[in-house]
Design an enzyme around this catalytic site. Sequence first.
Site, PDB file in Angstrom:
ATOM      1  N   GLN A  84      -4.700  -4.999   7.183  1.00 15.96           N
ATOM      2  CA  GLN A  84      -5.776  -5.874   6.681  1.00 15.96           C
ATOM      3  C   GLN A  84      -5.899  -7.171   7.464  1.00 15.96           C
ATOM      4  OE1 GLN A  84      -8.047  -5.046   4.588  1.00 15.96           O
ATOM      5  NE2 GLN A  84      -7.169  -3.143   3.844  1.00 15.96           N
ATOM      6  N   CYS A 131      -4.646   2.418  -3.682  1.00  8.60           N
ATOM      7  CA  CYS A 131      -3.358   2.859  -3.114  1.00  8.60           C
ATOM      8  C   CYS A 131      -2.242   1.856  -3.364  1.00  8.60           C
ATOM      9  CB  CYS A 131      -3.485   3.153  -1.616  1.00  8.60           C
ATOM     10  SG  CYS A 131      -4.594   4.501  -1.261  1.00  8.60           S
ATOM     11  N   ASP A 150       2.956  -4.700   8.104  1.00  5.93           N
ATOM     12  CA  ASP A 150       1.757  -3.877   7.932  1.00  5.93           C
ATOM     13  C   ASP A 150       0.558  -4.801   8.134  1.00  5.93           C
ATOM     14  OD1 ASP A 150      -0.497  -2.658   6.947  1.00  5.93           O
ATOM     15  OD2 ASP A 150       0.458  -1.866   5.142  1.00  5.93           O
ATOM     16  N   HIS A 175       0.872  -1.183   0.000  1.00  3.73           N
ATOM     17  CA  HIS A 175       0.000   0.000   0.000  1.00  3.73           C
ATOM     18  C   HIS A 175       0.911   1.237   0.000  1.00  3.73           C
ATOM     19  CE1 HIS A 175      -2.828   2.912   1.792  1.00  3.73           C
ATOM     20  NE2 HIS A 175      -3.789   2.107   1.431  1.00  3.73           N
ATOM     21  N   LYS A 220     -10.241  -0.485  10.667  1.00  3.12           N
ATOM     22  CA  LYS A 220     -10.395  -1.650   9.793  1.00  3.12           C
ATOM     23  C   LYS A 220     -10.705  -2.908  10.598  1.00  3.12           C
ATOM     24  CE  LYS A 220      -7.157   0.138   6.371  1.00  3.12           C
ATOM     25  NZ  LYS A 220      -7.924   0.505   5.178  1.00  3.12           N
TER      26      LYS A 220
HETATM   27  N1  PMP Z   1      -1.772  -0.772   4.572  1.00  2.84           N
HETATM   28  C1  PMP Z   1      -2.749  -1.505   4.014  1.00  2.84           C
HETATM   29  C2  PMP Z   1      -2.448  -2.887   3.522  1.00  2.84           C
HETATM   30  C3  PMP Z   1      -4.028  -0.948   3.906  1.00  2.84           C
HETATM   31  O1  PMP Z   1      -5.000  -1.670   3.338  1.00  2.84           O
HETATM   32  C4  PMP Z   1      -4.268   0.363   4.374  1.00  2.84           C
HETATM   33  C5  PMP Z   1      -5.631   1.004   4.249  1.00  2.84           C
HETATM   34  N2  PMP Z   1      -6.263   0.813   3.032  1.00  2.84           N
HETATM   35  C6  PMP Z   1      -3.212   1.056   4.967  1.00  2.84           C
HETATM   36  C7  PMP Z   1      -1.984   0.455   5.044  1.00  2.84           C
HETATM   37  C8  PMP Z   1      -3.390   2.435   5.508  1.00  2.84           C
HETATM   38  O2  PMP Z   1      -4.228   2.418   6.600  1.00  2.84           O
HETATM   39  P1  PMP Z   1      -4.743   3.806   7.238  1.00  2.84           P
HETATM   40  O3  PMP Z   1      -5.293   4.600   6.106  1.00  2.84           O
HETATM   41  O4  PMP Z   1      -5.790   3.379   8.210  1.00  2.84           O
HETATM   42  O5  PMP Z   1      -3.574   4.447   7.896  1.00  2.84           O
END
Ligand code: PMP
Length: 403
Positions: A199, A360, A196, A119, A222
């Site tokens: 998810q 993203c 990370d 991401h 999430k």
């Molecule tokens: N890493 C992953 C794999 C994600 O799916 C996301 C959110 N789509 C993020 C990081 C970023 O999370 P946040 O916007 O809550 O900081």
Amino acid sequence: MEARRLDFPALDQDVNGNRLVYLDNAATTQKPRAVIGEIRRFYERDNSNVHRGVHELSNRATLGYEGARKRAAEFLNATSAEEIIFTRGTTESINLVASAWGARHLRRGDRILLTEMEHHSNLIPWQLLAARAGARLDFVPVTGDEGLLDLGRIDELLDGTRLFAFTHISNALGTVNPVGELCRRAKAAGAVTLVDAAQSAGHAPLNVREIGCDFLALSAHKMAGPTGMGLLYGRRELLEAMDPYQGGGEMISSVDFGGSTWAAVPHKFEAGTPDISGAFGLRAAMDYLDGIGRDRILEHDRALGAYAYARLAEIPGIRLLGPAEGRAGLVSFVLGDVHAHDVVMLADRVGIALRGGHHCTQPLHRKLGVESTTRASFYLYNTAEEIDRLADVLREIKRYFSR
Ligand code: PMP
């Protein structure tokens, strides 16, 4: 599981004349009454600033806030509550490590290893750091449409790497990465690891000591918790060897005009008034999820992911991304030559919430030769019937555009 739907008030509504089918959980999940109620209760009864206060409400707020830290440590099987730093979410947690660890430990010519499926949150902070420090970024390749990490050259890539940061579950592909193995191999090569878990937290049991990671980042929103809240887990010795991330109140030990000293971890990394209600909400979310059982949620997610993959694969001309087997509870696809935004807009007309775009992960999409994909992502309250409805609607959209 289906009975759990009743815990989520937002699911109980019609959208555009149809029962809402919420399949955008990888972006954010809905919140159960237990979480909404706890945040409300905090503001109605305990609202006050944390630490430094000696009055009753401040004590309650502090106890709740620090209690949430203990609960989070237990949720992740961290060694102690001091290894949990509250942040705004995964993005801020990763930026914290890139700034506070990176400034101290990265030198010109050093290497940071990422994967091609990260991401942007787990890419841009490292790009910024690499530019500042004169370091280099390398990437573990993704195999293609089946979306697995190609680990053929991993030891070669890890050789000389200072930090290896990778996602547990890909938000774009649904791939579940072998985080324990990746950490083991990184450790053998002397690299620091960051997982990370945006998810995976709330979708599966997470045990940082079993995984063997140095850092792990997650977002409350999430995993049935509130937005604007998350955490960074860090091994204590690493946190202690890091400089502060931001300066301000709460993070100091003693301040003088000429210079200051820092509070002990974790407070060294929490400048300013934190998201107190968010911590209360996060704790309620963790209690809620453990009340169901994260192993059961994982099983449910996997079953829905597999079912959705099989049902959508029946649609002529669809291109599914990510692994056919062992996937998490999400499916990304390209519906022939129908643009992802058209798919999302038409599905919304019948009350199905999807997401379209590059999610993203723009470099990954470029590599796979697609500009955008449509994603359906599931959580504990979704059902096979909802996936059937999605499959029917996608067929109709495809037919409509083929005329
Ligand atoms: N890493 C992953 C794999 C994600 O799916 C996301 C959110 N789509 C993020 C990081 C970023 O999370 P946040 O916007 O809550 O900081």
